[in-house]
Design an enzyme around this catalytic site. Structure first.
Site, mmCIF file in Angstrom:
data_model
loop_
_atom_site.group_PDB
_atom_site.id
_atom_site.type_symbol
_atom_site.label_atom_id
_atom_site.label_comp_id
_atom_site.label_asym_id
_atom_site.label_seq_id
_atom_site.Cartn_x
_atom_site.Cartn_y
_atom_site.Cartn_z
ATOM 1 C CB CYS A 246 72.645 -44.052 33.685
ATOM 2 S SG CYS A 246 71.151 -43.874 34.540
ATOM 3 C CD GLU B 58 72.735 -47.418 27.137
ATOM 4 O OE1 GLU B 58 72.157 -48.512 28.251
ATOM 5 O OE2 GLU B 58 73.377 -46.321 26.745
ATOM 6 C CG HIS C 81 70.318 -45.579 29.531
ATOM 7 N ND1 HIS C 81 71.485 -46.197 30.336
ATOM 8 C CD2 HIS C 81 69.525 -44.825 29.955
ATOM 9 C CE1 HIS C 81 71.061 -46.404 31.344
ATOM 10 N NE2 HIS C 81 69.979 -45.425 31.847
#
Length: 193
Positions: free
Chosen positions: A80, A188, A186
């Site tokens: 990001c 994660e 993202h």
């Protein structure tokens, strides 16, 4: 050892939890000494370009990161805003980026976006790999990733683009140049993907 750069931005613990669950050695790096122990780097980020650059500079790790990525060629993944600050500059602010990727960060043209949310690009979307890359090894064609951003990386060399996503037109959602990788989404926060 994977080092997650903890400079005050990003979901560092979400990354650490995933790697720990997979029994992959990981550590949060907060100092230059910490960075000397890693073989791979994740540069996360959430927020604005100028703020990210200010936080990274204030952390005291910027010069060491430049050395590890540019001179020592350690693999790095920017996520990001972590990817965006690897560019030269951004429409979002005035700060100079790291310059690791020959690119600029541009703002979406909101008038071209047909989504109800327009900007920011928020939610789940497909990532369309353009080339084979270790970054997308074993990725299902229908995989979706979580996005939250109003700006995107625009590389000067189209060969650096390894994946795109459609949001009012195609934009770069992943880049690669030698040891440098970046993703706008993202991972994660993207569950199994």
């Amino acid at each position: 050892m994977i080092g997650i750069v903890d400079y005050g931005l990003g979901h560092v613990h979400a990354f650490a939890n995933i790697y720990e669950h997979l029994n992959i050695p990981v550590m949060l790096t907060k100092t230059v000494t910490d960075l000397e122990k890693v073989s791979h780097i994740i540069l996360p980020g959430v927020g604005a370009f100028d703020w990210a650059m200010k936080c990274l500079t204030k952390s005291g790790m910027r010069d060491k990161l430049d050395y590890l990525v540019i001179d020592s060629k350690l693999p790095v993944l920017g996520v990001c805003v972590g990817m965006q600050i690897m560019a030269k500059k951004s429409d979002e602010g005035l700060a100079k980026g790291l310059g690791w990727v020959n690119a600029n960060v541009l703002s979406f043209e909101a008038d071209n976006i047909q989504s109800a949310t327009k900007c920011p690009h928020l939610g789940w979307n497909n990532v369309l790999p353009k080339v084979k890359s270790n970054l997308f090894h074993k990725l299902d064609k229908n995989s979706t990733f979580y996005f939250l951003h109003s700006y995107y990386l625009f590389p000067e060399n189209p060969n650096d683009i390894i994946a795109q996503t459609n949001y009012g037109g195609l934009f770069t959602s992943a880049v690669s140049n030698q040891n440098i990788y970046g993703v706008q989404f993202h991972p994660e926060k993207s569950h199994n993907w």
